[in-house]
Design a protein around this motif. Structure first.
Motif, short mmCIF file in Angstrom:
data_model
loop_
_atom_site.label_atom_id
_atom_site.label_comp_id
_atom_site.label_asym_id
_atom_site.label_seq_id
_atom_site.Cartn_x
_atom_site.Cartn_y
_atom_site.Cartn_z
N VAL A 76 -18.70 -85.55 104.30
CA VAL A 76 -19.92 -85.16 105.02
C VAL A 76 -20.33 -83.76 104.63
N SER A 77 -19.39 -82.83 104.63
CA SER A 77 -19.70 -81.44 104.29
C SER A 77 -20.20 -81.32 102.85
N ARG A 78 -19.60 -82.08 101.94
CA ARG A 78 -20.03 -82.02 100.54
C ARG A 78 -21.46 -82.54 100.39
N ARG A 79 -21.78 -83.62 101.09
CA ARG A 79 -23.15 -84.17 101.02
C ARG A 79 -24.15 -83.18 101.61
N LEU A 80 -23.76 -82.50 102.65
CA LEU A 80 -24.65 -81.51 103.26
C LEU A 80 -24.87 -80.32 102.32
N LEU A 81 -23.84 -79.93 101.60
CA LEU A 81 -23.99 -78.86 100.61
C LEU A 81 -24.94 -79.27 99.50
N GLU A 82 -24.83 -80.51 99.05
CA GLU A 82 -25.73 -81.01 98.01
C GLU A 82 -27.17 -81.03 98.52
N ARG A 111 -17.68 -73.76 103.20
CA ARG A 111 -18.88 -73.38 102.45
C ARG A 111 -20.15 -73.81 103.17
N PHE A 112 -20.15 -75.01 103.77
CA PHE A 112 -21.36 -75.41 104.48
C PHE A 112 -21.56 -74.59 105.75
N ALA A 113 -20.49 -74.25 106.44
CA ALA A 113 -20.61 -73.42 107.64
C ALA A 113 -21.31 -72.11 107.32
N LEU A 114 -20.93 -71.47 106.20
CA LEU A 114 -21.59 -70.22 105.81
C LEU A 114 -23.02 -70.47 105.34
N THR A 115 -23.25 -71.62 104.73
CA THR A 115 -24.62 -71.98 104.35
C THR A 115 -25.49 -72.12 105.59
N GLU A 116 -24.93 -72.72 106.64
CA GLU A 116 -25.68 -72.87 107.89
C GLU A 116 -26.01 -71.51 108.49
N ARG A 150 -29.59 -81.00 108.73
CA ARG A 150 -28.24 -80.82 108.18
C ARG A 150 -27.31 -80.20 109.21
N HIS A 151 -27.82 -79.22 109.94
CA HIS A 151 -26.99 -78.54 110.93
C HIS A 151 -26.57 -79.52 112.03
N MET A 152 -27.48 -80.41 112.43
CA MET A 152 -27.15 -81.38 113.47
C MET A 152 -26.09 -82.36 112.99
N LYS A 153 -26.19 -82.80 111.74
CA LYS A 153 -25.16 -83.69 111.19
C LYS A 153 -23.80 -82.99 111.16
N PHE A 154 -23.80 -81.71 110.79
CA PHE A 154 -22.56 -80.94 110.75
C PHE A 154 -21.97 -80.81 112.15
#
Length: 304
Positions: free
Chosen positions: A19-25, A113-118, A204-208
């Motif tokens: 899930v996190s990898r897809r959100l990063l993409e 990485r996605f947490a920091l992207t958020e 994306r944030h909601m999915k995370f």
């Protein structure tokens, strides 16, 4: 350090990493810079509203019928800026909770990485909302002092499913509203533009947040689940009840006492709140976070 790694691996799965990898993409392919995406120098048409009139707290009341069109325009502009300022306030809380949650986490993980992207997204969103309110000439509406202090405690103490539940509440309710605002033909383009950006990136944030909640609830016992459900509902009460500051009615030249009374009895607004909360309530029920005690709070807010 070893203790932290053990805790992390026992709750984290390959599916969670996916899930996190897809959100990063998704973030790499579809992210926006509001400073260039929005025409900040464009004039504001005097007849355009700040949000769809149907989302105004007074729409459907006798007071709304008595108001001039200029009062309606002024009210909706102040309402949307009040909501944006509530968003800024909670995004600052959100950023601190996510940073604390990821403290000493594995920096090589997709989740980290996605947490920091958020967090980077939320910084841009807060600047975007602040700039939009400045453009509309609306003052910074702040939460009540007691609410602000409660928020200070929440950001320092909330963790796990309670932190991500609070994040999800704020994002889900605003998401439904903004999906309407960005399509509103009589809504200011500056609001439509900021709404489009926010909707895309917050999805994306909601999915995370949902995934983080599912992780933590996977092996949660009844007591932990009940406490989390109640805590998230209390958080929802604070956020939703703080979205529109009473000062917006004074700005529109209205009697504040009468306006608040009509908002409280406004059946149209209650129906709109239930509509904006439908997906959130379904998710909470799915994860066992909609208990009898928490449902009573949501009903008081007209979210259920």
């Amino acid at each position: 350090m070893a203790r932290h790694d053990h805790r992390h691996t026992t709750r984290h799965t390959t599916a969670d990493d996916d899930v996190s990898r897809r959100l990063l993409e998704s973030a790499a392919a579809l992210s926006y810079d509001p400073s260039v995406e929005i025409d900040w120098d464009a004039p504001l048409p005097p007849e355009h509203h700040g949000l769809n009139p149907e989302w105004s707290t007074l729409y459907g009341t006798r007071l709304w019928d008595e108001m001039t069109e200029q009062q309606r325009v002024t009210l909706t502009r102040h309402e949307v800026c009040s909501i944006m300022n509530t968003g800024i306030w909670f995004e600052m809380i959100l950023q601190q909770m996510v940073l604390r949650d990821q403290y000493l986490n594995n920096p090589a993980s997709a989740e980290f990485r996605f947490a920091l992207t958020e967090i980077a997204d939320e910084c841009r969103h807060s600047i975007m909302f602040a700039r939009a309110c400045e453009k509309m000439g609306v003052p910074a509406y702040r939460p009540h002092k007691l609410v602000a202090q409660a928020g200070r405690a929440f950001k320092s103490l909330a963790k796990g499913e309670l932190a991500y539940g609070g994040i999800l509440v704020a994002e889900e309710v605003l998401d439904v509203m903004q999906r309407d605002w960005m399509r509103g033909e009589d809504v200011l383009e500056i609001v439509r533009g900021t709404s489009r950006i926010h909707v895309v990136e917050e999805s994306r944030h909601m999915k995370f947040a949902r995934q983080e909640i599912r992780e933590r609830m996977r092996h949660a016992g009844p007591a932990r689940r009940a406490n989390a459900a109640f805590g998230i509902a209390v958080c929802a009460y604070v956020i939703v009840s703080s979205m529109v500051h009473p000062g917006v009615y004074k700005a529109a030249g209205l009697d504040v006492g009468r306006a608040l009374d009509e908002v409280k009895a406004n059946e149209h607004r209650k129906a709109m709140l239930r509509t904006s909360s439908r997906h959130l309530m379904a998710f909470l029920a799915e994860t066992g976070l909609l208990t009898r005690r928490s449902a009573a709070i949501y009903r008081r807010l007209h979210m259920l």
